[in-house]
Design a protein around this motif. Structure first.
Motif: not given
Length: 94
Positions: A52-71
């Motif tokens: 697993v490797y992810e790189r994000w500009e900010s914690a807020e942007q990561l949190a906004a995406f996290r709702g679409s995690g694994p099924s």
């Protein structure tokens, strides 16, 4: 900047199916605001391991995406996970 890195363990016989099922979430992540990189990849030596490797500009942007995690099915297929979040204070040229 944030880096999320580590590994997941799945049954070796199902790893390729698991990764195929992740293509949509990888595509969504890479299109998300603030995502600089997102990758799930098979380990070449350990048959059930996924990097697993992810790189994000900010914690807020990561949190906004996290709702679409694994099924639920993907979540159930994970036997073990060792994934950490790293806060990066600076980046130097190689």
């Amino acid at each position: 900047m944030l880096i999320i890195a580590g590994s997941l363990q799945v049954e070796p016989a199902t790893r390729e199916d698991y990764l195929s099922g992740c293509e949509e979430v990888i595509t969504q992540a890479r299109a998300a605001a603030g995502c600089l990189d997102f990758l799930l990849a098979a380990d070449p030596l350990e048959p059930g391991r996924i990097h697993v490797y992810e790189r994000w500009e900010s914690a807020e942007q990561l949190a906004a995406f996290r709702g679409s995690g694994p099924s639920d099915a993907q979540e159930a297929a994970i036997l073990d996970a060792d994934v950490q979040r790293y806060l990066i204070a600076g980046v130097e040229a190689p």
